[in-house]
Enzyme design. Structure first.
Site, PDB file in Angstrom:
ATOM      1  N   GLU A  67      34.288 101.611  22.539  1.00 35.84           N
ATOM      2  CA  GLU A  67      34.548 100.495  21.629  1.00 35.84           C
ATOM      3  C   GLU A  67      35.933 100.604  21.014  1.00 35.84           C
ATOM      4  O   GLU A  67      36.598  99.580  20.796  1.00 35.84           O
ATOM      5  CB  GLU A  67      33.471 100.441  20.543  1.00 35.84           C
ATOM      6  CG  GLU A  67      32.046 100.334  21.053  1.00 35.84           C
ATOM      7  CD  GLU A  67      31.820  99.192  22.034  1.00 35.84           C
ATOM      8  OE1 GLU A  67      32.581  98.199  21.988  1.00 35.84           O
ATOM      9  OE2 GLU A  67      30.905  99.287  22.865  1.00 35.84           O
ATOM     10  N   GLU A  73      36.411  95.180  29.995  1.00 39.92           N
ATOM     11  CA  GLU A  73      35.350  96.179  30.169  1.00 39.92           C
ATOM     12  C   GLU A  73      35.731  97.290  31.140  1.00 39.92           C
ATOM     13  O   GLU A  73      35.330  98.436  30.969  1.00 39.92           O
ATOM     14  CB  GLU A  73      34.060  95.498  30.624  1.00 39.92           C
ATOM     15  CG  GLU A  73      33.507  94.477  29.637  1.00 39.92           C
ATOM     16  CD  GLU A  73      33.194  95.079  28.276  1.00 39.92           C
ATOM     17  OE1 GLU A  73      33.195  96.326  28.145  1.00 39.92           O
ATOM     18  OE2 GLU A  73      32.951  94.309  27.334  1.00 39.92           O
TER      19      GLU A  73
END
Length: 817
Positions: free
Chosen positions: A485, A507
């Site tokens: 994150e 991602e």
């Protein structure tokens, strides 16, 4: 030609006509009511004309930035606390806790065509076909189209920014005329001057945004809503240049709105959060969802006493009591970002703090890397992003390895967060800084969200949501997910994809960098051990990708589903997200996995030191901007031209990795080596032992029943099983345990005795969520009744509630009772 959207397809429409009008800033003013599960209030939008309108010619004037000789200094705390002078700006407001709810007793004012009216204006707008032709200046009223769904829009009005005291500094002439056309032009001029202020006047800009957002309305606008959009027009306005640049929309969310989740936390207290669903924020507020709509924002959120409001904001907001039982929270950002990155969480969270300074981690320690030292030089030649204050040009920020951070959680998880998170966050932040340089954001909040959160984590500007599932079982899962994150601060937020179908840019990079960050955060780990662990992780990801490719539609395995059309939009700026509403896509990880393997392959090909030196250059150049795959790949090849002779080209990468389904050919060759790694071979040996144990257990179960069987069972359980468990016991890493359980899942049958010994040997109930997930699969597959309680516990605490029926547990009544 405009894109014709087919609602029957699985593509998600982005309806906003950003090429005509582009949002630059928005001001939210909201009340949160947990009784009705509604967020109600207003949003004031500030616009500039879009790119297609500027190409028309001299119709859109370019005014220079106004400069004031006076010194303008405001405390950040004061910016969002200006007394409201227009309490009736949204007539729909009836008080902080007295909301009218569409669908709950209130009549819907829409007609059969979906048209809505302000007061008596019931004619509405029947079709987006009435949007003006920009080239020919049109013959119909111009339509402003916003992305919107699951909202009750109550009123739309133009904001009289010219009524703000002191606003004359944003006009070329302080004289205000009475003519409506001249006054309309003056208001638009004021907004233009305001949104184009230089970055060093951001405090002044934010102050006047606040003042303008509280100005009275000066005329209601016609509007209509459809499934995916809100369309607004002003009678007689034909072209975007003349359309109001500041409008206020009064609205309320719906309890079932797909951008907002109403639930309870782990302590049983009510809370609400936005979860970044495929719909993003269009069911939280009307907005422009296309990524190109990069805007800044500020928000005032009111909630009852006892609730804490966390948000994507640069400031650590402090609550202000407005009246008895009601507190107000104010946040703002000065870095333009897509509206989809905004998030909010309101709940009875508590801040987790260290009990003493004696255990404080030295947050200024610089982590060294196995490759070249991070380059912290300032950006040469200035930045390429929109005008905004930039941390990459701030010497203090470039040398700050750990940014200020806080941890929030439900009361019942306070101790666990203090034990795990408070020590990990500085380590992970410092490792990220050592790898990529300047942190794009000035601070960070980390929130442990409720158990119905649908993933392990989600990153937004200045705030990270983490699932409670990352906390148990040691630091491994929590640390790696935190690193993932944190990586999104650079890839996904500071650098975003210009086309949402290229989500691998976000991602894939985050998955790749989580390994790098985590290896650096574990400073005590020798380089060769870090590499071994990364190879083991690569093997697990390879197995996951292989299974996904075998069990999913080919079209969903492509990282650039729009291929050569990636990044293209219609003339108005509208577009679609291919497969955006495809139900299966939500559960797929192909963008994470293939993207990670592509970057891993590039790093291996050109050398890690060279690769990460380039990556820092890339971040320095493209921070604050939107990119496509070719932007990254072309710069890589230009930076390392000698690699082109080895078949490394943009075209070959597109063909092998991004534009085709299945397993990329280069990956097939590399994956063969991962099974031979030391850690993987240890697991292979363990699997062989457990297969042997299972065979012995099966032979024992075939003995004839009676006294002999009873005697055997006692002997087996008390002696043999004890010996086997002792002999088999080996300290395995969490990823090794995952691989072990996945390998045993491939066995046709495992006896209850084997499963019992397996659970005892590795203390599976005490492991992290990834390990326990595989254990639950073994329990369900082999109908191991003694493990059903563990499965139920896992589903309640670690599995998103909508997915809990994926386990078929045989019981005499519904297992969730």
């Amino acid at each position: 030609m405009e894109t014709q959207l087919d609602p029957s397809k699985d593509d998600l429409p982005l309806m906003a006509n950003t090429s005509h009008m582009l949002m630059k800033h928005y001001v939210l003013d909201l009340d949160v009511d947990f009784k009705s599960q509604i967020i109600e209030g207003s949003i004031v939008l500030f616009f500039e004309t879009g790119s297609s309108c500027r190409k028309v010619g001299s119709s859109v004037e370019r005014a220079c930035h106004p400069r004031s000789d006076e010194t303008f200094k405001i405390q950040a705390f004061e910016l969002c606390h200006i007394p409201v002078t227009n309490a009736s700006a949204c007539s729909s407001k009836t008080g902080y806790n007295d909301f009218a709810v569409c669908g709950k007793g209130e009549k819907d004012t829409s007609d059969k065509n979906g048209n809505h009216s302000n007061r008596a204006q019931a004619s509405g707008i029947s079709s987006s076909k009435k949007c003006c032709d920009i080239e020919n200046h049109g013959s119909e009223d111009f339509l402003l189209v916003l992305d919107c769904c699951d909202l009750c829009v109550l009123k739309v009005e133009e904001v009289d920014v010219a009524a703000v005291p002191g606003i004359e500094k944003f006009t070329r002439s302080a004289k205000l005329t009475e003519g409506s056309e001249e006054l309309g032009n003056l208001r638009n001029q004021i907004v233009h001057e305001l949104v184009t202020l230089p970055a060093d006047r951001w405090e002044e800009q934010l102050y006047y945004y606040t003042c303008c957002s509280q100005a009275p309305g000066c005329g209601e606008l016609l509007f209509t809503t459809s499934t995916w959009s809100l369309e607004i027009r002003k009678a007689g306005i034909r072209i975007p240049r003349d359309f109001p640049r500041a409008i206020r929309i009064c609205y309320k969310t719906k309890p079932e709105g797909r951008s907002v989740t109403w639930t309870t936390d782990q302590s049983g207290r009510p809370c609400v959060y936005t979860m970044g669903s495929p719909l993003n924020n269009r069911a939280l507020f009307p907005c422009q969802e296309p990524p190109v709509a990069m805007s800044t924002w500020q928000a005032t959120v009111r909630a009852a006493t006892g609730f804490v409001v966390l948000m994507s904001g640069e400031n650590s907001a402090e609550p202000i009591q407005l009246q008895e039982g009601i507190f107000s929270w104010n946040y703002y950002v000065t870095m333009p970002m897509p509206a989809s990155t905004f998030t909010i969480a309101v709940g009875c969270w508590i801040e987790v703090k260290r009990e003493s300074l004696a255990t404080e981690v030295m947050t200024n320690d610089v982590i060294s890397l196995p490759f070249s030292k991070a380059d912290f030089r300032l950006v040469e030649g200035g930045c390429g992003h929109l005008e905004s204050p930039c941390r990459f040009q701030n010497p203090g920020a470039t040398s700050q390895p750990v940014i200020p951070h806080r941890v929030f959680a439900p009361w019942c998880l306070k101790d666990l967060c203090a034990e795990i998170l408070l020590e990990l966050i500085p380590q992970c932040l410092s490792a990220a800084h050592a790898t990529l340089g300047t942190h794009p954001f000035s601070r960070l909040d980390v929130l442990i969200v409720p158990s119905n959160f649908s993933s392990l984590g989600m990153a937004s500007p200045h705030i990270i949501f983490l699932s409670q599932s990352v906390l148990p079982g040691g630091s491994h899962l929590c640390g790696t997910r935190l690193c993932h994150e944190i990586a999104h601060a650079w890839f996904g937020l500071a650098i975003g994809a210009r086309d949402w179908t290229e989500e691998w840019i976000s991602e894939g990079f985050a998955t790749h960098l989580e390994d790098v960050f985590w290896a650096a955060a574990q400073q005590q780990l020798p380089c060769h051990e870090a590499r071994e662990q990364q190879e083991l992780k690569a093997l697990l990801r390879w197995r996951r990708l292989r299974d996904e490719v075998q069990n999913s539609e080919e079209e969903l395995q492509v990282l650039r589903p729009k291929k050569e059309n990636t990044g293209e939009t219609s003339e108005s700026g509208a577009s679609i997200i291919k497969h955006g509403l495809k139900a299966e896509k939500i559960f797929m990880q192909v963008h994470y996995l293939k993207g990670n393997f592509l970057l891993r392959s590039l790093a291996r090909r050109i050398g890690e030191a060279t690769y990460f030196t380039f990556l820092r250059k890339f971040v320095q150049k493209f921070h604050g901007q939107l990119i496509l795959s070719q932007d990254f790949l072309y710069m890589l090849l230009e930076d390392i031209p000698e690699q082109k002779g080895y078949g490394l080209s943009v075209e070959s990468i597109f063909q092998n990795w991004l534009d085709t389904s299945g397993i990329p050919k280069p990956l097939l060759e590399e994956s063969r080596t991962w099974k031979e790694g030391r850690l993987a071979q240890q697991v292979t040996a363990e699997v062989a032992k457990w297969i042997q144990v299972n065979r012995r257990a099966k032979k024992g179960s075939k003995r004839k029943r009676g006294q002999d069987e009873v005697a055997f069972q006692k002997e087996f359980q008390s002696k043999i099983m004890s010996r086997l468990c002792t002999a088999l016991h080996r300290h395995l890493l969490p990823d090794q345990l995952v691989l072990l359980l996945e390998s045993l899942l491939e066995e046709k049958t495992l006896c209850p005795r084997t499963l019992q010994c397996l659970e005892k040997t590795y203390r599976l109930q005490e492991q992290d969520a990834e390990v326990r997930h595989r254990w639950c699969e073994l329990v369900v597959k082999h109908k191991y009744a003694a493990g059903y309680s563990a499965v139920e516990k896992f589903l309640w605490e670690d599995q998103e509630r909508s997915q809990r029926n994926s386990f078929n547990i045989p019981t005499t009544k519904p297992w969730w009772y």
